[in-house]
Design an enzyme around this catalytic site. Structure first.
Site, mmCIF file in Angstrom:
data_model
loop_
_atom_site.group_PDB
_atom_site.id
_atom_site.type_symbol
_atom_site.label_atom_id
_atom_site.label_comp_id
_atom_site.label_asym_id
_atom_site.label_seq_id
_atom_site.Cartn_x
_atom_site.Cartn_y
_atom_site.Cartn_z
ATOM 1 N N SER A 1 23.403 65.357 16.648
ATOM 2 C CA SER A 1 24.599 65.160 15.834
ATOM 3 C C SER A 1 24.467 63.975 14.897
ATOM 4 C CB SER A 1 25.819 64.941 16.741
ATOM 5 O OG SER A 1 25.619 63.806 17.569
ATOM 6 N N HIS B 1 23.539 72.313 14.701
ATOM 7 C CA HIS B 1 24.480 71.371 15.300
ATOM 8 C C HIS B 1 25.746 72.095 15.731
ATOM 9 C CE1 HIS B 1 27.435 67.791 14.910
ATOM 10 N NE2 HIS B 1 27.011 67.937 16.155
ATOM 11 N N GLU C 1 26.738 73.583 12.120
ATOM 12 C CA GLU C 1 26.072 73.053 10.929
ATOM 13 C C GLU C 1 24.593 73.415 11.019
ATOM 14 O OE1 GLU C 1 28.547 69.052 9.772
ATOM 15 O OE2 GLU C 1 27.156 68.906 11.456
ATOM 16 N N ASN D 1 30.253 64.688 10.842
ATOM 17 C CA ASN D 1 30.206 63.309 11.332
ATOM 18 C C ASN D 1 30.105 62.284 10.215
ATOM 19 O OD1 ASN D 1 30.516 63.820 14.052
ATOM 20 N ND2 ASN D 1 28.330 64.066 14.427
#
Length: 292
Positions: free
Chosen positions: A132, A153, A165, A203
């Site tokens: 991540s 991800h 992702e 993120n």
């Protein structure tokens, strides 16, 4: 780059790491018809993974069957039959089409793992990381098959979160990227593509918010509970940043912060103290909230 090395069809998937993320990925993959092997370091870890997989699979079976007990039992039994568990990494990887790495967020450990996988896997095998926060390119730097490496991800909890992702490095071939996109979509997930940059999409946007929220609590500006309420009712978020950190894991959040030290992301003394006290969130029963 040669296209012949990408598998025409992914049949068998190996998930390395049977923790919360790995078990979730394994379960959702098996539930969608793939043969799956979960690899972990020992039988104790594999037993924990099996319990989590079967718990999640039973829950999904009840959901998809809409209360039909016979259909639920069949869905569950079929899913369980598609999953194997092993502590023999090299033996499993030598026969698989796709390896998904889901171990601890530590660059050196991931690099060492990728090196071993690359050495024993079949030429066509794709290798993906569920990181991540770390660079996919750096994780895969020890491998030779640079064109067959990418990022997948998933988000926690994997069975419920709809997004994946799909990350490509400068070396990831178009065929590899398309194969990873197709695989994630076959799990009934929505995919977004992203270059290999810090934090990817979610993120990169999320952690400046988390950093500011932690700063507000550390300064005494507002409580964690009130910030969560404000984010949910004021911005329409399904949960607040502190609830989210408890689910993700306080230690995981700390690790991501340490990887992304820049103007918007600052280390948190509060997180450091909580990790030392083993208040890691849901998985230990206590974080910003109590789950005991």
């Amino acid at each position: 780059m040669a296209t012949r090395m990408v598998p025409s069809k992914i049949n068998h998937v190996t998930v390395v790491g049977g923790g919360i993320m790995g078990s979730g990925i394994a379960m959702i993959t098996a539930a969608n018809g793939y043969q799956v092997t979960v690899v972990d370091v020992n039988e104790e870890a594999l037993s924990r993974a099996r319990l989590q997989v079967e718990k999640d699979l039973r829950r999904m079976a009840m959901h998809v069957s809409k209360g039909n007990e016979e259909a639920a039992n069949k869905f569950y039994a079929d899913g369980v039959a598609r999953i194997c568990y092993s502590a023999d990494l090299e033996q499993v990887v030598s026969k698989t089409d796709l390896v998904i790495e889901a171990i601890v967020e530590n660059l050196e450990k991931k690099q060492a793992l990728f090196k071993v996988i690359d050495q024993v896997a079949l030429p066509h095998t794709l290798i993906a990381t569920n990181t991540s926060s770390l660079s996919v390119k750096e994780i895969g730097s020890t491998a030779r098959r640079q064109d067959r490496i990418g990022g997948l991800h998933f988000f926690n909890p994997v069975p419920l979160m709809k997004l994946v992702e799909v990350i490509r490095t400068e070396q990831t071939s178009n065929n590899t990227h398309e194969a990873l996109l197709a695989f994630a979509k076959s799990l009934r997930k929505t995919t977004v593509s992203c270059k290999d940059m810090p934090g990817f999409v979610v993120n990169r946007l999320l952690f400046p918010v988390i950093s500011e929220a932690l700063g507000m609590v550390e300064r005494g500006d507002a409580t964690a509970h009130d910030i969560d309420v404000a984010m949910k009712l004021g911005l329409g978020h399904p949960m607040g940043p502190f609830e989210l950190m408890d689910i993700v894991g306080i230690d995981t959040v700390q690790s991501i912060q340490q990887q992304r030290r820049d103007g918007a992301i600052k280390p948190s003394a509060l997180l450091d103290a909580m990790v030392k006290e083993n208040k890691l969130g849901v998985k230990t029963g206590e974080g910003f909230y109590s789950y005991k």
